[in-house]
Write a protein that holds these residues in place. Structure first.
Motif, PDB file in Angstrom:
ATOM      1  N   LEU A 220      57.120 -16.774   9.018  1.00 23.14           N
ATOM      2  CA  LEU A 220      56.626 -15.461   9.429  1.00 23.14           C
ATOM      3  C   LEU A 220      56.716 -14.423   8.317  1.00 23.14           C
ATOM      4  CD1 LEU A 220      57.976 -15.354  13.079  1.00 23.14           C
ATOM      5  CD2 LEU A 220      55.624 -15.671  12.331  1.00 23.14           C
ATOM      6  N   ALA A 222      55.419 -15.183   5.346  1.00 26.29           N
ATOM      7  CA  ALA A 222      54.334 -15.513   4.424  1.00 26.29           C
ATOM      8  C   ALA A 222      53.382 -14.329   4.321  1.00 26.29           C
ATOM      9  CB  ALA A 222      53.588 -16.742   4.927  1.00 26.29           C
ATOM     10  N   PRO A 223      52.731 -14.166   3.164  1.00 25.80           N
ATOM     11  CA  PRO A 223      51.863 -12.999   3.006  1.00 25.80           C
ATOM     12  C   PRO A 223      50.686 -12.995   3.978  1.00 25.80           C
ATOM     13  CG  PRO A 223      51.792 -14.441   1.064  1.00 25.80           C
ATOM     14  CD  PRO A 223      52.888 -14.931   1.931  1.00 25.80           C
ATOM     15  N   ARG A 224      50.144 -14.174   4.281  1.00 23.42           N
ATOM     16  CA  ARG A 224      49.068 -14.235   5.274  1.00 23.42           C
ATOM     17  C   ARG A 224      49.473 -15.248   6.331  1.00 23.42           C
ATOM     18  NH1 ARG A 224      44.005 -13.186   4.213  1.00 23.42           N
ATOM     19  NH2 ARG A 224      43.259 -15.181   4.979  1.00 23.42           N
ATOM     20  N   LEU A 225      49.243 -14.905   7.567  1.00 22.69           N
ATOM     21  CA  LEU A 225      49.677 -15.788   8.640  1.00 22.69           C
ATOM     22  C   LEU A 225      48.482 -16.544   9.207  1.00 22.69           C
ATOM     23  CD1 LEU A 225      52.007 -13.184  10.366  1.00 22.69           C
ATOM     24  CD2 LEU A 225      52.673 -14.992   8.796  1.00 22.69           C
ATOM     25  N   THR A 347      45.587 -14.338  16.315  1.00 25.18           N
ATOM     26  CA  THR A 347      46.586 -13.661  17.137  1.00 25.18           C
ATOM     27  C   THR A 347      47.533 -12.806  16.311  1.00 25.18           C
ATOM     28  OG1 THR A 347      46.499 -15.490  18.690  1.00 25.18           O
ATOM     29  CG2 THR A 347      48.409 -14.042  18.825  1.00 25.18           C
ATOM     30  N   LEU A 348      48.055 -13.391  15.242  1.00 26.22           N
ATOM     31  CA  LEU A 348      49.108 -12.685  14.515  1.00 26.22           C
ATOM     32  C   LEU A 348      48.547 -11.611  13.598  1.00 26.22           C
ATOM     33  CD1 LEU A 348      51.361 -15.726  13.572  1.00 26.22           C
ATOM     34  CD2 LEU A 348      51.811 -14.004  15.313  1.00 26.22           C
ATOM     35  N   GLU A 349      47.426 -11.890  12.955  1.00 25.46           N
ATOM     36  CA  GLU A 349      46.924 -10.924  11.988  1.00 25.46           C
ATOM     37  C   GLU A 349      45.910  -9.966  12.597  1.00 25.46           C
ATOM     38  OE1 GLU A 349      48.042 -10.281   9.201  1.00 25.46           O
ATOM     39  OE2 GLU A 349      48.773 -12.046   8.147  1.00 25.46           O
ATOM     40  N   ARG A 350      45.159 -10.439  13.578  1.00 30.19           N
ATOM     41  CA  ARG A 350      44.095  -9.591  14.100  1.00 30.19           C
ATOM     42  C   ARG A 350      44.317  -9.131  15.521  1.00 30.19           C
ATOM     43  NH1 ARG A 350      38.659 -12.500  12.433  1.00 30.19           N
ATOM     44  NH2 ARG A 350      37.879 -10.685  13.533  1.00 30.19           N
ATOM     45  N   GLY A 351      45.326  -9.650  16.181  1.00 27.62           N
ATOM     46  CA  GLY A 351      45.541  -9.263  17.586  1.00 27.62           C
ATOM     47  C   GLY A 351      44.314  -9.565  18.420  1.00 27.62           C
ATOM     48  N   ALA A 352      43.608 -10.651  18.071  1.00 25.72           N
ATOM     49  CA  ALA A 352      42.337 -10.948  18.729  1.00 25.72           C
ATOM     50  C   ALA A 352      42.470 -12.043  19.767  1.00 25.72           C
ATOM     51  CB  ALA A 352      41.292 -11.336  17.673  1.00 25.72           C
ATOM     52  N   LEU A 353      43.501 -11.960  20.579  1.00 22.29           N
ATOM     53  CA  LEU A 353      43.632 -12.898  21.702  1.00 22.29           C
ATOM     54  C   LEU A 353      42.478 -12.666  22.669  1.00 22.29           C
ATOM     55  CD1 LEU A 353      47.395 -12.629  22.676  1.00 22.29           C
ATOM     56  CD2 LEU A 353      46.212 -14.764  22.261  1.00 22.29           C
ATOM     57  N   ARG A 365      56.385 -11.857  25.570  1.00 26.76           N
ATOM     58  CA  ARG A 365      57.087 -11.236  24.456  1.00 26.76           C
ATOM     59  C   ARG A 365      58.105 -10.216  24.959  1.00 26.76           C
ATOM     60  NH1 ARG A 365      55.423  -6.627  21.814  1.00 26.76           N
ATOM     61  NH2 ARG A 365      53.429  -6.761  22.880  1.00 26.76           N
ATOM     62  N   GLN A 366      57.726  -9.464  26.003  1.00 24.86           N
ATOM     63  CA  GLN A 366      58.591  -8.362  26.414  1.00 24.86           C
ATOM     64  C   GLN A 366      59.637  -8.756  27.450  1.00 24.86           C
ATOM     65  OE1 GLN A 366      55.843  -5.299  27.648  1.00 24.86           O
ATOM     66  NE2 GLN A 366      55.568  -4.595  25.549  1.00 24.86           N
ATOM     67  N   ALA A 450      55.271 -15.708  16.471  1.00 23.17           N
ATOM     68  CA  ALA A 450      56.408 -14.777  16.420  1.00 23.17           C
ATOM     69  C   ALA A 450      57.138 -14.767  17.754  1.00 23.17           C
ATOM     70  CB  ALA A 450      55.924 -13.377  16.061  1.00 23.17           C
TER      71      ALA A 450
END
Ligand code: SF4
Ligand code: SF4
Lengths: 632, 260
Positions: A220, A222-225, A347-353, A365-366, A450
């Motif tokens: 997690l 890493a520079p790009r996920l 999901t991790l970089e773009r939040g595009a779920l 997560r919460q 994550a």
């Protein structure tokens, strides 16, 4: 005789030329893999094991299609033998020995027969799952090389020269050089890339007889996920996609494809291949259902996913991660790893779920549960049943992992049956109760590494507080996460699926079920138990122990079809033409069985949700309890 | 257009885990669609709102305010300096120390127009069009000029998905600390644990057909549609109307009865 001398040099020379051309074409393609990220590869080990991996592991898959298996053995074996024998004839003593050429002619003859077998799959009409395009030329190239080779070798064997020799040689040259040329973009690439892929396979454990199915943890920091473009994959993954021979076996195994959702695993792999190079010829197989054919940008740095890119996000989210494609792929390609890697980036970089998946992943997560339900309510299903909790006991022989199914009213029945069986057998067990969080399986399959890692850490910390020998769970998804994926996070446990554990109890004489011969049962294998963990026997043995009349569906065991419940597919809910569970229930109905036995909360929910079904859905534990009660 | 989203340290309603209140996450979605938005948080620890960086904000300004101190003066001072065109906040707190009164206090301190219960915002920077929820799906569209503070209603579009990578890249900047200890306004509320109560439908006909009772219960012809619209009324008249309404829905005792 002197007129023959050139031919004995020219013919082997042709094969050497072919080899050189194949090498050049192969290297041109290989240059593209170098854009990929570095990957640890045990070269010497891989090379040493190549023959075994090919002859045992690959053959095991290829042999499922008897025709293809024979065809490939004949044509590939013949081609290799004929070419190597001819190449050796560059040495004058061999070239001058006429009987040698009979052997060569025989090898080419075998190749010719194989070439006809190859052609028969494509002409007069092509098998539906195969790709057209350059693959349609393949039989002609093979026939030309094989027939030309046979003729040339025979001429040499009989010592005949004249006008036939150049003609035969020209035919062999056209076919042979054509085949070598195809190593870069055409069908013959599978041979070169396939062999190298077997050596540098990203999951060498697959060949050691254990299911190597755990997703690899993502760093997690890493520079790009995740993977956005071809260059984000490791080089040996890029290589593996190039090994694809477009056979379409994955396509006919894929539940999402069958349901008309916009996913075709063959096309997906071919899009990864084509995404790497703008020079790749057009795809010529079945499209993604729904008819989407976007071309998008190409190149090592071109984005692969997007509404206008090569791969539509819906394609990505349709996958149930069932691994049926991986199981069927003769080239040992890891489709699910590709899907998850691409999802991780989304999901991790773009939040595009996908919209519908945002809620469950956020709650996971919460609050540690995808439904946002109180963790203390997980044991509500057991109201009135004495359920020991670890926090009060400090330890127990068996830790019973309940999983998300515990919140489900229907599945609560299965769990209650399991708990009563454990009591009956006098098993010392306890649950975590309110301390049990979701394993994070859903988050991980949807690319939210994550959240998975955070949940894994919390669960591992909880488990560290208690003494227990084994974890038993009725949820194969939890089983897979805890058994195969938690070790990389630092948690090592001995796991047993409830079906295996119940079988142990029966064999130890702790459960004495009566026989229920009146029940006709067919067992539906959960993907995460059969393919992910290789467990197909225990559930069947339990059913046999209670003497039901058991029948098998056409697709069963490690080749079973998914119920549609994995990989977050139910929460993503990508529309198709049909529903996967409906297809599976129709397959179950073909057996005529009155009961479909299941061993997974997702399967229970998916198959129970099928409208107009006639068969009952019963967990193995429920059936066993019925038998045990009948035996009292 | 300059947008500021007020962020607070909330708690998950079920698990109690520290989370960004959902309505603030919804506010971020509205803001991110309009233009560059900055988060603003006043509290002891900015980690409490770091989650907002994964939900659509790229930058958060943090004013260090010790626990138990009133954040309003510090927020007001900072907002005055930032001079945003639009300030968005949740309509109520979610388990944390803040409450839905903060936006009102800020609007008063800054003399800003406050539009409550907004579900969508468009336009800007000069004229903003805000869709205001009147409850039960009814909407009112208002167009306003100049800077405005709006609170977000739960019916607004669902929050964006959390992107871990974006959260990693976002920045939190400490822009100051509360200058001096100001007294927290005296708590005028009494706190009690939540208890689920049956919902009473005031004024619902006890008799009548099932259809009529359903109509009354589902609000067709309920307060949202039944009310009278007074445009720029005389204050006296407006007060009378409000009192009459409050009596009608049973919040205030009937004047005629209490007089006895
Ligand atoms: S894992 Fe299953 S659903 Fe996904 S592509 Fe492969 S066969 Fe299709
Ligand atoms: S991915 Fe594997 S199974 Fe699918 S078409 Fe390619 S080689 Fe065949």
């Amino acid at each position: 005789m002197t007129s023959l001398m050139p031919l004995t040099t020219v013919f082997p020379g042709l094969v050497w030329l072919m080899a050189a051309l194949a090498l050049v074409q192969g290297l041109r393609r290989a240059a593209l893999w170098r854009v990929g990220a570095a990957a640890p590869v045990a070269w010497l080990d891989g090379l040493a094991k190549l023959p075994k991996r090919y002859l045992v592991d690959v053959h095991h898959v290829v042999a499922r299609d008897a025709y293809a298996s024979r065809m490939h053995a004949v044509v590939a074996g013949g081609l290799l033998a004929a070419s190597i024998l001819t190449a050796l004839a560059i040495l004058p003593p061999i070239a001058g020995f006429r009987p040698y050429w009979f052997v060569v002619a025989l090898a080419f003859g075998v190749t010719a027969v194989g070439s006809l077998l190859v052609g028969a799959r494509r002409y007069p009409s092509k098998q539906k799952r195969l790709s057209a395009g350059r693959f349609q030329i393949l039989p002609f190239l093979l026939v030309a090389y094989a027939v030309g080779g046979t003729a040339t070798a025979l001429l040499l064997a009989f010592g005949i020269g004249g006008v036939f020799a150049p003609l035969a040689l020209a035919l062999a040259a056209a076919g042979g050089l054509g085949l070598a040329f195809e190593v870069r973009h055409g069908p013959m690439r599978h041979a070169a890339a396939g062999a190298l892929h077997l050596v540098a396979h990203p999951r060498p454990g697959r060949f050691e007889g254990r299911p190597d199915t755990a997703l690899q943890p993502l760093d997690l920091d890493a520079p790009r996920l995740g993977s956005e473009m071809p260059a984000d994959f490791t080089w040996n993954r890029l290589l593996s996609y190039d090994a694809c021979v477009s056979c379409g076996r994955c396509e006919i195994a894929c539940p999402a494809f069958a349901a008309g959702q916009p996913l075709n695993p063959k096309r997906l792999i071919q899009d990864l291949v084509a995404g790497l190079s703008p020079a790749e010829p057009a795809y010529a197989g079945n499209p993604y259902p729904g008819g989407r054919q976007a071309q998008g940008e190409r190149g090592a740095l071109a984005g692969l996913i997007g509404p206008d890119a090569r791969i539509h996000p819906d394609t990505l989210w349709s996958c149930t991660t069932c691994r049926a494609c991986v199981e069927e792929c003769p080239m040992m390609i890891e489709h699910v790893d590709a899907v998850v890697s691409l999802r991780r980036h989304q999901t991790l970089e773009r939040g595009a779920l996908p919209d519908k998946a945002v809620g469950p992943v956020t709650e996971l997560r919460q609050s540690g549960d995808p439904g946002g339900r109180p963790l203390s309510a997980r044991t509500d299903f057991a109201a009135g049943v004495d359920l020991p909790v670890m926090a009060e006991r400090g330890g127990a022989e068996i830790l019973l992992w309940l999983g998300e199914g515990a919140y489900d009213l229907r599945y609560g029945r299965s769990l209650r049956a399991l708990i009563r069986l454990l009591r009956e057998a006098g098993v010392d067990f306890a649950v975590l109760g309110a301390e049990e969080r979701d394993t994070g399986d859903l988050a991980r399959r949807l690319g939210d590494e994550a959240t998975f890692q955070a949940l894994a850490r919390e669960n591992i910390a909880t488990l560290a507080k208690y003494r227990f020998e084994r974890i038993v769970t009725a949820d194969p998804h939890a089983l897979h996460a805890l058994r195969n994926e938690y070790p990389a996070m630092g948690g090592r446990y001995t796991l047993a699926h409830h079906t295996a554990f119940l079988l142990e109890l029966i064999r130890a004489g702790k459960l004495n079920p009566a026989r229920l011969p009146d029940l006709s049962v067919t067992y539906h294998d959960p993907c995460y138990l059969a393919r992910y963990n290789g467990e197909t026997e225990a559930p069947r043995a339990v059913l046999d122990a209670i003497g039901v009349s058991r029948s098998e569906m056409a697709r069963s065991g490690k080749r079973a079809m998914c119920c549609g419940g994995g990989g977050g597919a139910p929460v993503s809910d990508i529309p198709g033409e049909r529903r996967i569970p409906d297809i599976r229930m129709a397959q179950a109905a073909e057996t005529g069985a009155g009961i479909v036995a299941v061993a997974c909360p997702s399967c229970t929910a998916m198959l129970e949700g099928v409208t107009g079904r006639h068969a009952e859905i019963r967990d193995i534990a429920e059936l066993l309890l019925q038998a045990v009660e009948a035996g009292r | 257009m300059k947008i500021v989203v007020l962020l607070s340290a909330g708690r998950h309603p079920v698990s109690g885990a520290p989370v960004l209140p959902r309505m603030e996450a919804q506010a971020i979605r509205i803001a991110a669609a309009l233009g560059e938005a900055v988060g603003l948080h006043a509290g002891p620890d900015a980690e409490a709102v770091r989650e907002a960086l994964g939900l659509g904000l790229t930058h958060i300004e943090h004013i260090a305010v010790a626990d138990g101190l009133d954040p309003v003066p510090a927020l007001a001072a900072r907002l005055a300096a930032m001079a945003p065109d639009l300030v968005l906040a949740g309509r109520r707190g979610q388990g944390g120390p803040e409450s839905g009164i903060v936006p009102y206090a800020l609007a008063e301190a800054l003399d800003l127009l406050l539009i409550p219960d907004v579900v969508a915002v468009s336009g800007g920077p000069d004229t903003l069009t805000l869709d205001q929820s009147l409850g039960r799906g009814a909407l009112r569209r208002v167009a306003v000029r100049g800077p405005v503070l709006a609170t977000v209603h739960p019916d607004a579009a669902a929050p964006l998905a959390y992107a871990f990578g974006k959260a990693r890249r976002g920045t939190i900047e400490l822009v100051g600390a509360a200058a001096k200890a100001t007294d927290v306004p005296e708590a005028v509320v009494e706190e009690r644990p939540y208890r689920r109560r049956p919902k009473l439908v005031k004024g619902a006909p006890t008799g009548g057909s099932a259809a009529e009772r359903l109509k009354a219960a589902t609000g067709e012809g309920g307060s949202a549609t039944k009310g009278r619209l007074l445009v720029e009324p005389d204050p006296e008249e407006a007060a009378r109307e409000i009192l009459a309404h409050l009596r009608q829905i049973g919040v205030l005792a009937d004047a005629s009865k209490s007089a006895k």
